[in-house]
Design a protein around this motif. Structure first.
Motif, PDB file in Angstrom:
ATOM      1  N   SER A   1      -5.071  23.007  12.290  1.00  0.00           N
ATOM      2  CA  SER A   1      -5.235  21.551  12.328  1.00  0.00           C
ATOM      3  C   SER A   1      -5.350  21.028  13.760  1.00  0.00           C
ATOM      4  N   ASN A   2      -5.010  21.856  14.764  1.00  0.00           N
ATOM      5  CA  ASN A   2      -5.179  21.341  16.126  1.00  0.00           C
ATOM      6  C   ASN A   2      -6.641  21.368  16.601  1.00  0.00           C
TER       7      ASN A   2
ATOM      8  N   GLU B   1      -6.244  18.510   5.858  1.00  0.00           N
ATOM      9  CA  GLU B   1      -6.197  19.274   4.612  1.00  0.00           C
ATOM     10  C   GLU B   1      -7.435  20.166   4.456  1.00  0.00           C
ATOM     11  N   ILE B   2      -8.595  19.573   4.723  1.00  0.00           N
ATOM     12  CA  ILE B   2      -9.841  20.310   4.508  1.00  0.00           C
ATOM     13  C   ILE B   2     -10.034  21.385   5.593  1.00  0.00           C
ATOM     14  N   ILE B   3      -9.560  21.081   6.808  1.00  0.00           N
ATOM     15  CA  ILE B   3      -9.654  22.059   7.895  1.00  0.00           C
ATOM     16  C   ILE B   3      -8.818  23.297   7.565  1.00  0.00           C
ATOM     17  N   LEU B   4      -7.637  23.063   7.029  1.00  0.00           N
ATOM     18  CA  LEU B   4      -6.770  24.189   6.634  1.00  0.00           C
ATOM     19  C   LEU B   4      -7.407  24.973   5.495  1.00  0.00           C
TER      20      LEU B   4
ATOM     21  N   ILE C   1     -16.561  24.674  10.572  1.00  0.00           N
ATOM     22  CA  ILE C   1     -16.480  23.212  10.711  1.00  0.00           C
ATOM     23  C   ILE C   1     -17.586  22.545   9.882  1.00  0.00           C
ATOM     24  N   VAL C   2     -18.787  23.116   9.975  1.00  0.00           N
ATOM     25  CA  VAL C   2     -19.916  22.572   9.207  1.00  0.00           C
ATOM     26  C   VAL C   2     -19.618  22.677   7.702  1.00  0.00           C
ATOM     27  N   ILE C   3     -19.029  23.793   7.299  1.00  0.00           N
ATOM     28  CA  ILE C   3     -18.688  23.983   5.883  1.00  0.00           C
ATOM     29  C   ILE C   3     -17.606  22.977   5.482  1.00  0.00           C
TER      30      ILE C   3
ATOM     31  N   MET D   1     -17.600  20.275   2.499  1.00  0.00           N
ATOM     32  CA  MET D   1     -16.614  20.388   1.420  1.00  0.00           C
ATOM     33  C   MET D   1     -15.723  19.148   1.301  1.00  0.00           C
ATOM     34  N   ALA D   2     -15.613  18.392   2.404  1.00  0.00           N
ATOM     35  CA  ALA D   2     -14.714  17.237   2.421  1.00  0.00           C
ATOM     36  C   ALA D   2     -15.039  16.253   1.301  1.00  0.00           C
TER      37      ALA D   2
END
Ligand SMILES: Nc1ncnc2c1ncn2[C@@H]1O[C@H](COP(=O)(O)OP(=O)(O)OP(=O)(O)O)[C@@H](O)[C@H]1O
Ligand SMILES: [Mg+2]
Length: 321
Positions: A146-147, A137-140, A164-166, A170-171
């Motif tokens: 998502s892969n 969810e957070i990656i999207l 990715i760091v962001i 944010m997660a």
């Protein structure tokens, strides 16, 4: 009235300099020397200054990654530097720090999904069963596919790594994020994409930022208020529009004059400052900027100019004002 989220009052952070074989303290690096500002809920606040002006030290000291020398930092009315270890740990997910370098801030041996999922599990924001779903969810949300989850950091470009760091910050659904030069290692074309991501996330999540940069043009599109730092102090603070259209401090004027203009028919008179930024262990007397200021007067080396309000919401620390 907007609600204040972070309030910094007369914050100082000195690093001791030790000398001799007894390791006695012989002086101090006055990295942050009496800084006051506040950030409202939902605001993106920019902190701009040359290398060594104390930006990172401010960011890290307000989140208590460093102990302060003096002053206060209140987050939601609570004094961060007075919290017990336990209360500070409980606060951690709400305040996130994005480090200056996207290369060293990711563990090369850790898959992306684990890098983002680990803090979720640690703070009880996900269980082993649903962590993958939450990470996806957070990656999207951060504009990635998502892969990416099963891949390693070295497979990505600088811009993707920064996403990715962001995403990892944010997660945890923070309220406040300190982003320390998050785009300065990236190509200009990629910088704009990452700035847009910060801007989207702010809108979607009602986030507040302290956004650090040495480049005024980077904060121009994201930040609604901007503070200009020089040698451990704030020399000017205003809304973005006011700062860009009506800069008051000679240092701000010099920084603005260095921004390239896209239209070649428009000429900008670049103000070249003489010399380098002096050492924060022995800052110049009076106004710290006087050794490089094109408008220096007698008074400037003798009296410290106060950061005072010159128009509503616009502060400047200069004897000319
Ligand atoms: N742990 C430390 N010990 C001693 N001095 C330090 C420490 N951290 C920072 N400093 C000094 O404090 C001053 C401010 O450093 P800081 O990293 O906050 O500046 P900055 O504005 O973030 O610079 P840059 O744009 O290069 O990241 C510098 O003179 C630096 O050398
Ligand atoms: Mg820094």
């Amino acid at each position: 009235m907007s609600e204040i989220l972070l309030e910094v009052n007369n914050l100082k952070k000195y690093f001791p300099i030790t000398g001799g074989f007894l390791g006695k303290v012989v002086g101090n690096v006055k990295a942050v020397d009496g800084v006051s500002f506040s950030i409202n809920k939902g605001e993106a606040f920019g902190l701009v200054g040359e290398s060594g002006s104390g930006k990172t030290t401010i960011g890290q000291t307000i989140l208590r990654m460093n102990e302060k020398t003096s002053g206060t930092v209140k987050f939601g009315g609570i004094d961060i530097h007075n919290l017990s270890k336990k209360d500070l740990k409980a606060l951690r997910p709400k305040v996130q720090y994005i480090f200056q370098d996207p290369y060293s801030s990711l563990d090369p041996k850790m898959r992306i999904g684990d890098a983002i999922g680990e803090p979720l599990l640690e703070h009880g924001f996900a269980t082993k069963q649903n962590v993958r779903e939450k990470v996806e969810e957070i990656i999207l949300l951060c504009g990635m596919s998502s892969n990416y989850i099963d891949r390693f950091p070295h497979e990505f470009s600088g811009g993707q790594r920064q996403r990715i760091v962001i995403a990892r910050a944010m997660a945890l659904n923070p309220e406040f994020v300190v982003a320390d030069e998050p785009v300065s290692s990236l190509d200009v074309s990629i910088q704009a994409q990452i700035i847009n991501l910060f801007s989207d996330l702010r809108q979607k999540k009602g986030l507040s930022y302290l956004f650090i940069s040495h480049d005024l043009s980077v904060v121009e599109h994201l930040c609604n208020r901007i503070a200009i730092m020089y040698l451990g102090v704030i020399v000017e603070l205003a809304t973005r529009d006011e700062l860009f259209s009506n800069p008051q401090h000679p240092y701000t004027k010099a920084l603005l004059s260095a921004i390239p203009v896209p239209d070649p028919t428009l000429k900008r008179n670049r103000i070249i400052l003489k010399g380098n930024i002096p050492s924060p262990s022995n800052p110049p007397s009076g106004c710290r900027f006087h050794t490089r200021c094109p408008y220096v007067m007698d008074k400037c080396s003798k009296t410290v100019p106060e950061l005072k309000e010159i128009a509503e919401g616009h502060q400047s620390a200069c004897h000319l004002a």
